[in-house]
Design a protein around this motif. Sequence first.
Motif, PDB file in Angstrom:
ATOM      1  N   ILE A 103     -12.575  24.334 -35.102  1.00 39.16           N
ATOM      2  CA  ILE A 103     -11.621  25.018 -35.977  1.00 39.16           C
ATOM      3  C   ILE A 103     -12.349  25.555 -37.211  1.00 39.16           C
ATOM      4  CG2 ILE A 103      -9.408  24.873 -37.146  1.00 39.16           C
ATOM      5  CD1 ILE A 103      -9.234  24.079 -34.205  1.00 39.16           C
ATOM      6  N   THR A 104     -12.157  26.824 -37.516  1.00 43.26           N
ATOM      7  CA  THR A 104     -12.705  27.438 -38.723  1.00 43.26           C
ATOM      8  C   THR A 104     -11.561  27.842 -39.643  1.00 43.26           C
ATOM      9  OG1 THR A 104     -14.649  28.326 -37.579  1.00 43.26           O
ATOM     10  CG2 THR A 104     -14.032  29.373 -39.656  1.00 43.26           C
ATOM     11  N   PHE A 105     -11.630  27.432 -40.915  1.00 41.31           N
ATOM     12  CA  PHE A 105     -10.629  27.821 -41.901  1.00 41.31           C
ATOM     13  C   PHE A 105     -11.195  28.915 -42.802  1.00 41.31           C
ATOM     14  CE2 PHE A 105      -9.155  23.581 -40.722  1.00 41.31           C
ATOM     15  CZ  PHE A 105      -7.805  23.839 -40.518  1.00 41.31           C
ATOM     16  N   LEU A 106     -10.426  29.963 -42.987  1.00 40.98           N
ATOM     17  CA  LEU A 106     -10.891  31.129 -43.740  1.00 40.98           C
ATOM     18  C   LEU A 106     -10.789  30.923 -45.249  1.00 40.98           C
ATOM     19  CD1 LEU A 106      -9.173  33.921 -41.614  1.00 40.98           C
ATOM     20  CD2 LEU A 106     -11.592  33.261 -41.570  1.00 40.98           C
ATOM     21  N   LYS A 107     -11.614  31.636 -45.971  1.00 41.75           N
ATOM     22  CA  LYS A 107     -11.575  31.637 -47.432  1.00 41.75           C
ATOM     23  C   LYS A 107     -10.510  32.622 -47.917  1.00 41.75           C
ATOM     24  CE  LYS A 107     -16.544  30.711 -47.676  1.00 41.75           C
ATOM     25  NZ  LYS A 107     -17.874  31.259 -48.052  1.00 41.75           N
ATOM     26  N   HIS A 108     -10.041  32.390 -49.143  1.00 48.14           N
ATOM     27  CA  HIS A 108      -9.026  33.254 -49.746  1.00 48.14           C
ATOM     28  C   HIS A 108      -9.477  33.717 -51.124  1.00 48.14           C
ATOM     29  CE1 HIS A 108      -6.887  30.685 -46.872  1.00 48.14           C
ATOM     30  NE2 HIS A 108      -6.026  31.674 -46.748  1.00 48.14           N
ATOM     31  N   ASP A 109      -8.871  34.828 -51.580  1.00 49.31           N
ATOM     32  CA  ASP A 109      -9.119  35.244 -52.958  1.00 49.31           C
ATOM     33  C   ASP A 109      -8.179  34.467 -53.867  1.00 49.31           C
ATOM     34  OD1 ASP A 109      -6.603  36.457 -52.869  1.00 49.31           O
ATOM     35  OD2 ASP A 109      -7.401  38.475 -52.593  1.00 49.31           O
ATOM     36  N   GLN A 110      -8.189  34.768 -55.158  1.00 49.43           N
ATOM     37  CA  GLN A 110      -7.409  33.993 -56.122  1.00 49.43           C
ATOM     38  C   GLN A 110      -5.901  34.171 -55.962  1.00 49.43           C
ATOM     39  OE1 GLN A 110      -8.645  35.432 -59.936  1.00 49.43           O
ATOM     40  NE2 GLN A 110      -7.756  37.475 -59.644  1.00 49.43           N
ATOM     41  N   ASN A 111      -5.494  35.186 -55.194  1.00 47.47           N
ATOM     42  CA  ASN A 111      -4.074  35.401 -54.937  1.00 47.47           C
ATOM     43  C   ASN A 111      -3.617  34.801 -53.614  1.00 47.47           C
ATOM     44  OD1 ASN A 111      -3.603  37.005 -57.316  1.00 47.47           O
ATOM     45  ND2 ASN A 111      -4.667  38.679 -56.292  1.00 47.47           N
ATOM     46  N   GLY A 112      -4.568  34.283 -52.835  1.00 44.67           N
ATOM     47  CA  GLY A 112      -4.221  33.672 -51.562  1.00 44.67           C
ATOM     48  C   GLY A 112      -4.409  34.568 -50.364  1.00 44.67           C
TER      49      GLY A 112
END
Length: 362
Positions: A103-112
């Motif tokens: 399972i890979t979880f993606l990164k988000h910007d400061q707004n999600g």
Amino acid sequence: MSEKAIASYTEAAKFAYGNSSSLHDIGGKAYELLTASRKAFAALLGGDPNGVYFTSGGSEGNILAIQSLLNSTPNKKHIIASSLEHASIDHYLSLLRAKGYDITFLKHDQNGNILMEHLEEEIREDTALVTIQHGNSEIGTIQNIKEIGLFLKKRKIYFHTDCVQTFGKLLIPVDEMNADAYTFSSHKIYGPKGVGAVYIHPAASWSPVIPGTTHEDGFRPGTVNVPGIFSFVTAANEFYNQREKHFNHFIKLKQHLISQLKTQLPTITIVNETKKEVLPNIVGVVTNSLEGQFVMLELNRKGFAVSTGSACQAGNSHPSKTLLSIGFDKDSAHQFIRISFGITNTISEVDELINAILSIVR
């Protein structure tokens, strides 16, 4: 529940109480109502009735949609998800990991919002499926499902999106959004609890989670809840017909709440305060002074139901993983409350809420 949804449930429970899979006339009445409900629901989505599968709600829908698609790609063992998914998906991904999936979880910007470049980097030859929720229940972030879906369609990777929070607030034209599977829930649009739906594009291949299942074309076992489904679709039609009115009402309440809180409590943080592409009925607040759980309990004593976005088990309160994912520290995540509006809420009720928050913080 809306009055129309209650009335439709009562009517169906009286006159369409048979098993829709039975061959007798009583079962035939239930089957006719189920078929009509399926067509009506598909029409709301601009989709094919053959792609609609009714479920017991969002959590079951998420699990069945993901596993049904995975069953058709047994040799691929990589899944990509956002870090902001609903707990039902998080928990199921943990189970899949124990069964050998990576399972890979993606990164988000400061707004999600997910970072598309990160999604591109994580795609592998054995990537079977990507699951990314349409709208977040804590901070209201809306993902660009159409863009993500187009990217994945070109690479022939299955794409599931949880639309429980966005259904009714936003249009979800399934043939234009490029996902393979969509999850919906009834009680978010004033239908009964315990009912939902999954839409799987007819062009997508899937296999039953439980072999031999006959109901809902093999998608889920159990006698179909025809009265609940009829009530769900009635509520969905009613909500969709007034979608723009409700949207504008939510925006009015949200803007009033934010402006008054910022004026009277300038030290607080409104998550996604200036972002436009967010759900209109959700406001995420970091108090920067008090534990969110304390504020929630005090507001409850004053007659207001809000949430903290956290799980509390055996006295241990965990910080919101959503806030941690978008860069907030643990202390701030512990000081988070989520406020959401319903269609019957008024400006005067928002003012009462503001006064209650002020009294607690002061």
